[in-house]
Design an enzyme around this catalytic site. Structure first.
Site, PDB file in Angstrom:
ATOM      1  N   THR A   1     -35.927 -66.361  -5.772  1.00 49.24           N
ATOM      2  CA  THR A   1     -34.487 -66.824  -5.714  1.00 49.24           C
ATOM      3  C   THR A   1     -34.823 -68.376  -5.077  1.00 49.24           C
ATOM      4  O   THR A   1     -35.970 -68.578  -4.367  1.00 49.24           O
ATOM      5  CB  THR A   1     -33.584 -66.177  -4.794  1.00 49.24           C
ATOM      6  OG1 THR A   1     -34.014 -66.104  -3.410  1.00 49.24           O
ATOM      7  CG2 THR A   1     -33.351 -64.823  -5.503  1.00 49.24           C
TER       8      THR A   1
ATOM      9  N   TYR B   1     -28.573 -70.217  12.525  1.00 48.33           N
ATOM     10  CA  TYR B   1     -29.690 -69.887  11.306  1.00 48.33           C
ATOM     11  C   TYR B   1     -30.809 -68.800  11.980  1.00 48.33           C
ATOM     12  O   TYR B   1     -30.974 -68.206  10.960  1.00 48.33           O
ATOM     13  CB  TYR B   1     -30.461 -71.203  11.288  1.00 48.33           C
ATOM     14  CG  TYR B   1     -31.959 -71.264  10.374  1.00 48.33           C
ATOM     15  CD1 TYR B   1     -31.967 -71.307   9.131  1.00 48.33           C
ATOM     16  CD2 TYR B   1     -32.977 -71.344  11.144  1.00 48.33           C
ATOM     17  CE1 TYR B   1     -33.145 -70.785   8.385  1.00 48.33           C
ATOM     18  CE2 TYR B   1     -34.161 -71.158  10.711  1.00 48.33           C
ATOM     19  CZ  TYR B   1     -34.229 -71.138   8.911  1.00 48.33           C
ATOM     20  OH  TYR B   1     -35.386 -71.078   8.292  1.00 48.33           O
TER      21      TYR B   1
ATOM     22  N   GLY C   1     -40.227 -76.350  -2.969  1.00 45.09           N
ATOM     23  CA  GLY C   1     -40.529 -75.696  -1.518  1.00 45.09           C
ATOM     24  C   GLY C   1     -41.371 -74.603  -1.853  1.00 45.09           C
ATOM     25  O   GLY C   1     -42.201 -74.383  -2.684  1.00 45.09           O
ATOM     26  N   ILE C   2     -41.267 -73.679  -0.822  1.00 47.95           N
ATOM     27  CA  ILE C   2     -41.907 -72.399  -0.905  1.00 47.95           C
ATOM     28  C   ILE C   2     -41.640 -71.645  -2.030  1.00 47.95           C
ATOM     29  O   ILE C   2     -42.404 -70.708  -2.601  1.00 47.95           O
ATOM     30  CB  ILE C   2     -41.636 -71.603   0.514  1.00 47.95           C
ATOM     31  CG1 ILE C   2     -42.035 -72.247   1.566  1.00 47.95           C
ATOM     32  CG2 ILE C   2     -42.013 -70.078   0.499  1.00 47.95           C
ATOM     33  CD1 ILE C   2     -41.613 -71.814   2.937  1.00 47.95           C
ATOM     34  N   GLY C   3     -40.204 -71.711  -2.441  1.00 52.89           N
ATOM     35  CA  GLY C   3     -39.860 -70.747  -3.639  1.00 52.89           C
ATOM     36  C   GLY C   3     -40.762 -71.287  -4.916  1.00 52.89           C
ATOM     37  O   GLY C   3     -40.943 -70.485  -5.623  1.00 52.89           O
TER      38      GLY C   3
ATOM     39  N   SER D   1     -38.392 -66.604   8.884  1.00 54.87           N
ATOM     40  CA  SER D   1     -38.840 -67.477   9.548  1.00 54.87           C
ATOM     41  C   SER D   1     -39.125 -67.186  11.053  1.00 54.87           C
ATOM     42  O   SER D   1     -38.822 -66.128  11.539  1.00 54.87           O
ATOM     43  CB  SER D   1     -37.545 -68.643   9.659  1.00 54.87           C
ATOM     44  OG  SER D   1     -38.066 -69.816  10.524  1.00 54.87           O
TER      45      SER D   1
ATOM     46  N   SER E   1     -36.211 -71.099  -6.341  1.00 61.42           N
ATOM     47  CA  SER E   1     -37.630 -71.460  -6.716  1.00 61.42           C
ATOM     48  C   SER E   1     -37.984 -72.833  -7.461  1.00 61.42           C
ATOM     49  O   SER E   1     -38.925 -72.946  -8.238  1.00 61.42           O
ATOM     50  CB  SER E   1     -38.236 -70.379  -7.334  1.00 61.42           C
ATOM     51  OG  SER E   1     -37.406 -69.889  -8.638  1.00 61.42           O
ATOM     52  N   THR E   2     -36.869 -73.532  -7.452  1.00 63.65           N
ATOM     53  CA  THR E   2     -37.299 -74.897  -8.103  1.00 63.65           C
ATOM     54  C   THR E   2     -37.875 -75.922  -7.394  1.00 63.65           C
ATOM     55  O   THR E   2     -38.484 -76.945  -7.666  1.00 63.65           O
ATOM     56  CB  THR E   2     -35.928 -75.506  -8.522  1.00 63.65           C
ATOM     57  OG1 THR E   2     -34.967 -75.806  -7.507  1.00 63.65           O
ATOM     58  CG2 THR E   2     -35.061 -74.837  -9.421  1.00 63.65           C
TER      59      THR E   2
END
Length: 264
Positions: free
Chosen positions: A13, A154, A18-20, A141, A15-16
């Site tokens: 999810t 958060y 960064g970490i994804g 996190s 995933s366009t």
């Protein structure tokens, strides 16, 4: 170690970028069929085109939609009925004083950071159990253990992900399915880079240098004394999705550069 995920389908999810995105690239390089997700079709198409350039022979498909909603989750489950791997990476963050956070903002954070993973795990875990193999990952996190005073809302959602991950691992015990959480620390994603870009330009310094100063200022307990790269976090995610990680479940694994100051 040679990680081979040939024949496995992975949904990552958000995933366009960064970490994804780094996780999608790592899983594709290991041979998995990867479903790339973003809110817009344009972003998904761009990410897939970039992955195809970076990973020879990558097996990719895309699904555009908002997984922070029940309707979005139902739609991707219909489109991808039986994945073997789920990486719950979708999340929002941002500093805001506790006394200024209205109910609607709490709800947005809970729907995005927590309930998206609840809904997708509830839909896809039974099939993994039935097939006798599966991997579910929650990208939590270090803020889930080290609650930041300026992002309490958060931190609460990230702590909740740890509870959800551990509980689901126990719920599917003995099935061949593992459920784990990864806890990144400060990471130089595109969003962080954008935040620091003006400062780097004004000071005539590299982004890496400015990010390192930011880490030392905001997370002085960091042992690596710099920001991690998305690829460094993704390396842990890809390993946990692998057959080699079959004895690791119910775990909260830190990729925080040592920010959380304890020995476990």
């Amino acid at each position: 170690m040679q990680i081979d995920l040939s024949g496995k389908t992975a949904v990552v999810t958000a995933s366009t970028a960064g970490i994804g995105y780094a996780s999608a690239r790592g899983l594709a390089a290991a041979g998995a069929q990867v479903v790339v997700n973003g809110r817009s079709q344009h972003a998904v198409d761009q990410a897939i085109a970039k992955l195809e350039r970076e990973v020879s022979g990558a097996r990719l498909s895309g699904w555009a939609g908002d997984l922070a909603t029940a309707e979005g989750c139902a739609a991707i489950v219909e489109a991808v009925p039986a994945p073997d791997i789920l990486v719950n990476n979708l999340g929002v963050y941002g500093p805001q004083d506790f006394f200024e956070v209205e109910d609607a903002e709490w709800q947005r954070f809970l729907e995005t950071n927590l309930l998206s993973g609840v809904r997708l795990s509830r839909a896809w875990l039974p099939g993994m159990v039935e097939r006798g193999w599966g991997r579910v990952l929650f990208v939590s996190s270090e803020s889930g253990r080290n609650i930041p005073a300026d992002m309490i809302h958060y931190g609460v959602t990230k702590t909740a992900q740890l509870a959800l991950s551990r509980g689901l691992a126990k719920r599917v015990a003995g099935s061949g399915v593992t459920v784990n959480a990864v806890l990144p620390g400060p990471t130089l994603t595109e969003g962080v880079a954008e935040m620091l870009a003006d400062q780097a330009s004004e000071q005539g310094r590299s982004l890496d240098e400015v990010a390192a100063d930011f880490v030392l200022s905001e997370r002085p307990s960091s042992i690596i004394r710099r920001a991690a790269t998305p690829e460094e976090v993704a390396n842990m995610i890809v390993y946990l999705c692998s057959p080699q990680a079959s004895a690791t479940t119910g775990a909260a694994l830190r990729v925080d550069g040592g920010v959380v100051d304890d020995i476990v």
